[in-house]
Design an enzyme around this catalytic site. Structure first.
Site, PDB file in Angstrom:
ATOM      1  N   HIS A  17       0.961  -1.275  -0.058  1.00 34.18           N
ATOM      2  CA  HIS A  17       0.130  -0.026   0.150  1.00 34.18           C
ATOM      3  C   HIS A  17       1.019   1.068   0.118  1.00 34.18           C
ATOM      4  O   HIS A  17       1.855   1.347   0.752  1.00 34.18           O
ATOM      5  CB  HIS A  17      -1.063   0.061   1.448  1.00 34.18           C
ATOM      6  N   ASP A  19       0.993   4.175   1.413  1.00 31.78           N
ATOM      7  CA  ASP A  19       1.500   4.666   2.675  1.00 31.78           C
ATOM      8  C   ASP A  19       2.204   3.558   3.407  1.00 31.78           C
ATOM      9  O   ASP A  19       3.194   4.175   4.364  1.00 31.78           O
ATOM     10  CB  ASP A  19      -0.090   4.866   3.562  1.00 31.78           C
ATOM     11  N   LYS A  20       1.902   2.256   3.259  1.00 31.68           N
ATOM     12  CA  LYS A  20       2.988   1.301   4.006  1.00 31.68           C
ATOM     13  C   LYS A  20       4.339   1.366   3.374  1.00 31.68           C
ATOM     14  O   LYS A  20       5.393   0.988   3.878  1.00 31.68           O
ATOM     15  CB  LYS A  20       2.293  -0.185   3.907  1.00 31.68           C
ATOM     16  N   GLU A  45      10.295  11.400   7.345  1.00 34.06           N
ATOM     17  CA  GLU A  45       9.056  11.263   6.625  1.00 34.06           C
ATOM     18  C   GLU A  45       9.423  10.979   5.198  1.00 34.06           C
ATOM     19  O   GLU A  45      10.389  11.644   4.731  1.00 34.06           O
ATOM     20  CB  GLU A  45       8.396  12.774   6.950  1.00 34.06           C
ATOM     21  N   GLU A  58      14.747  14.950  10.148  1.00 34.95           N
ATOM     22  CA  GLU A  58      16.088  15.363  10.886  1.00 34.95           C
ATOM     23  C   GLU A  58      16.666  14.233  11.597  1.00 34.95           C
ATOM     24  O   GLU A  58      15.963  13.153  11.578  1.00 34.95           O
ATOM     25  CB  GLU A  58      15.758  16.309  11.798  1.00 34.95           C
ATOM     26  N   LYS A 171      -5.566  -4.715   0.470  1.00 34.46           N
ATOM     27  CA  LYS A 171      -6.330  -4.104   1.276  1.00 34.46           C
ATOM     28  C   LYS A 171      -7.381  -5.190   1.840  1.00 34.46           C
ATOM     29  O   LYS A 171      -7.746  -6.167   0.950  1.00 34.46           O
ATOM     30  CB  LYS A 171      -7.471  -2.995   1.413  1.00 34.46           C
ATOM     31  N   PHE A 235      -8.088  -4.197 -10.869  1.00 37.35           N
ATOM     32  CA  PHE A 235      -7.051  -3.402  -9.964  1.00 37.35           C
ATOM     33  C   PHE A 235      -5.461  -3.682 -10.347  1.00 37.35           C
ATOM     34  O   PHE A 235      -4.772  -4.618  -9.714  1.00 37.35           O
ATOM     35  CB  PHE A 235      -7.295  -3.997  -8.382  1.00 37.35           C
ATOM     36  N   ASP A 243      -1.625   5.661  -6.271  1.00 32.32           N
ATOM     37  CA  ASP A 243      -2.226   6.934  -5.442  1.00 32.32           C
ATOM     38  C   ASP A 243      -0.906   7.184  -4.676  1.00 32.32           C
ATOM     39  O   ASP A 243      -0.071   6.254  -4.271  1.00 32.32           O
ATOM     40  CB  ASP A 243      -3.342   6.313  -4.377  1.00 32.32           C
ATOM     41  N   ALA A 244      -0.782   8.440  -3.988  1.00 29.77           N
ATOM     42  CA  ALA A 244       0.471   8.693  -3.498  1.00 29.77           C
ATOM     43  C   ALA A 244       0.495   8.338  -1.952  1.00 29.77           C
ATOM     44  O   ALA A 244      -0.600   7.995  -1.303  1.00 29.77           O
ATOM     45  CB  ALA A 244       0.682  10.291  -3.328  1.00 29.77           C
ATOM     46  N   ARG A 249       0.152   7.475   7.720  1.00 30.19           N
ATOM     47  CA  ARG A 249      -1.210   7.644   7.674  1.00 30.19           C
ATOM     48  C   ARG A 249      -2.252   6.612   7.927  1.00 30.19           C
ATOM     49  O   ARG A 249      -3.363   6.519   7.743  1.00 30.19           O
ATOM     50  CB  ARG A 249      -1.436   7.984   6.061  1.00 30.19           C
ATOM     51  N   LYS A 250      -1.598   5.372   8.376  1.00 29.86           N
ATOM     52  CA  LYS A 250      -2.239   4.123   8.730  1.00 29.86           C
ATOM     53  C   LYS A 250      -2.024   3.826  10.367  1.00 29.86           C
ATOM     54  O   LYS A 250      -1.896   2.634  10.714  1.00 29.86           O
ATOM     55  CB  LYS A 250      -1.623   3.291   8.018  1.00 29.86           C
ATOM     56  N   LYS A 270      10.472   7.275  13.504  1.00 29.98           N
ATOM     57  CA  LYS A 270      10.734   7.874  14.569  1.00 29.98           C
ATOM     58  C   LYS A 270      11.565   7.030  15.583  1.00 29.98           C
ATOM     59  O   LYS A 270      11.337   5.712  15.858  1.00 29.98           O
ATOM     60  CB  LYS A 270       9.457   8.210  15.554  1.00 29.98           C
ATOM     61  N   LYS A 274      11.106   9.202  20.978  1.00 28.99           N
ATOM     62  CA  LYS A 274       9.848   9.799  20.578  1.00 28.99           C
ATOM     63  C   LYS A 274       8.869   8.801  21.163  1.00 28.99           C
ATOM     64  O   LYS A 274       8.509   7.854  20.921  1.00 28.99           O
ATOM     65  CB  LYS A 274       9.579   9.620  19.177  1.00 28.99           C
ATOM     66  N   ASP A 276       5.876   8.939  21.338  1.00 28.06           N
ATOM     67  CA  ASP A 276       4.673   8.415  20.401  1.00 28.06           C
ATOM     68  C   ASP A 276       5.072   6.880  20.012  1.00 28.06           C
ATOM     69  O   ASP A 276       3.848   6.155  20.068  1.00 28.06           O
ATOM     70  CB  ASP A 276       4.755   9.099  19.032  1.00 28.06           C
TER      71      ASP A 276
END
Length: 391
Positions: A17, A19-20, A45, A58, A171, A235, A243-244, A249-250, A270, A274, A276
């Protein structure tokens, strides 16, 4: 309290995918830096689109990491995912590297003895959650667990060559019927998978159906009218060419499929200063041990931090009415069984290692087996300690 009867749904996405792809690249770059310096700082990123990858963020590392090494890692990650297509090919993709040195003002709050506080502080403020539930042996929500397993098996068949017409982007979505808080069957399954242009939708369905049937418990395959495979039809164009993609985002796919709260912070790219990332891992670890110890059937744990401050500002436990002991008592014990400072988490879970690329797809949680990651935050080595506290 849990409703007595309801349907709940979770989705997952494959390593191909868009994003992945970006998560995998970001985590692979993180691993590169950690392989050179266990205390390297990284926030990477990634953007991916048609034959283009852009890196931003960074880093800080005691050893030099060249632009060529970074580019090689990007290409290797894309190749391992399986992209050798006209619109996105590991060998031909153009890479723009905009990574730069970390801000000294951020570093002073995280480095031990350099900020306002003497102890090493959290890399950012925020809230993090962990969750465990006894719906599966892995103590994961059943809906996200089965969604992930379907895609992992499709990826295995693709990579071994058993199903060469499958392509990387896919998906899945699983809807389960719950009675008295327990999953009892599947109401609906959706699978969309990229494929070669030489197979039809019907042939793709014939590939996917036995996979889903093998993953779900016996008798749980939904009726044909509730089992969707590539419902839009063809598909063939997929991945970043279709798709960008962007890192981070997941976040619901990465965690509990919507079955538990999420603090909002993404994981991939990260370093473990971090919170998160590291504190979310710690919360999962603690919640899993609480459930594994029999103190509850479900457990949500929340912690909060301030940037530059070592100790968590708050700890919250919610057993959703399934607890065998008082939640406030569990909260008080968590401080004793684990140091929840950023440094304490990294030390306890051994996070300063290049282990993160393999977290980037099919979920960060529920993968205790060595073949599936063997992540430290999936261990249940606090069970006896917790039982002794409440015996």
């Amino acid at each position: 309290m849990i409703r007595s009867s309801y349907t709940f749904t979770s989705e997952s996405v494959s390593e191909g995918h868009p994003d992945k792809v970006c998560d995998r690249i970001s985590d692979s770059i993180l691993d590169l830096f950690l392989s050179r310096d266990p205390v390297a700082r990284v926030a990477c990123e990634t953007l991916a689109t048609t034959n283009r990858v852009v890196l931003a963020g960074e880093f800080r590392c005691k050893d030099e990491v060249s632009d060529q090494e970074i580019e090689d890692v990007v290409r290797s990650a894309i190749r391992d995912i399986g992209y050798e297509q006209k619109g996105f090919h590991w060998e031909n993709v153009k890479i723009t590297n905009l990574l730069h040195e970390q801000s000294a003002e951020i570093a002073q709050g995280v480095d031990e003895g350099t900020g306002t506080y003497a102890e090493e502080g959290a890399g950012d403020q925020g809230i993090m959650f962990g969750y465990a539930v006894d719906e599966t042996p892995e103590l994961m929500p059943a809906t996200i667990y089965y969604s992930n397993e379907i895609l992992k098996e499709l990826a295995r068949l693709r990579k071994t060559g058993e199903q060469p017409d499958l392509q990387p982007d896919a998906k899945s979505q699983v809807s389960l019927q719950f009675e008295n808080g327990v999953p009892v069957g599947s109401n609906c399954v959706v699978v969309s998978t990229q494929h070669s242009d030489r197979v039809s939708v019907g042939e793709v369905r014939d590939i996917v159906k036995p996979v889903v049937e093998s993953i779900l418990p016996e008798g749980w395959l939904p009726k044909d009218e509730d089992f969707y495979v590539n419902p839009t039809g063809r598909f063939v164009i997929g991945g970043p060419d279709g798709d960008a993609g962007l890192t981070g985002r997941k976040i619901i796919v990465d965690t509990y499929g919507g079955a538990a709260p999420h603090g909002g912070g993404a994981f991939s790219g990260k370093d473990p200063t971090k919170v998160d990332r590291s504190a979310a891992y710690a919360c999962r670890y603690l919640a899993k041990n609480v459930v594994a110890a029999g103190l509850a059937k479900r457990c949500i744990i929340q912690v909060s931090y301030a940037i530059g401050v070592a100790k968590p500002l708050s700890i919250y436990v919610d057993t959703q009415g399934t607890g065998q002991v008082d939640e406030a008592k569990i909260e008080s014990v968590l401080h004793e069984v684990m140091d929840l400072s950023p440094k304490g988490i990294r030390t306890h879970l051994k996070l300063n290692q290049p282990i993160f690329a393999r977290t980037a797809a099919y979920g960060h949680f529920g993968r205790a087996a060595e073949a599936d990651g063997g992540f430290s935050w999936e261990k249940t080595d606090l069970v006896e300690i917790l039982k002794n506290h409440f015996s």
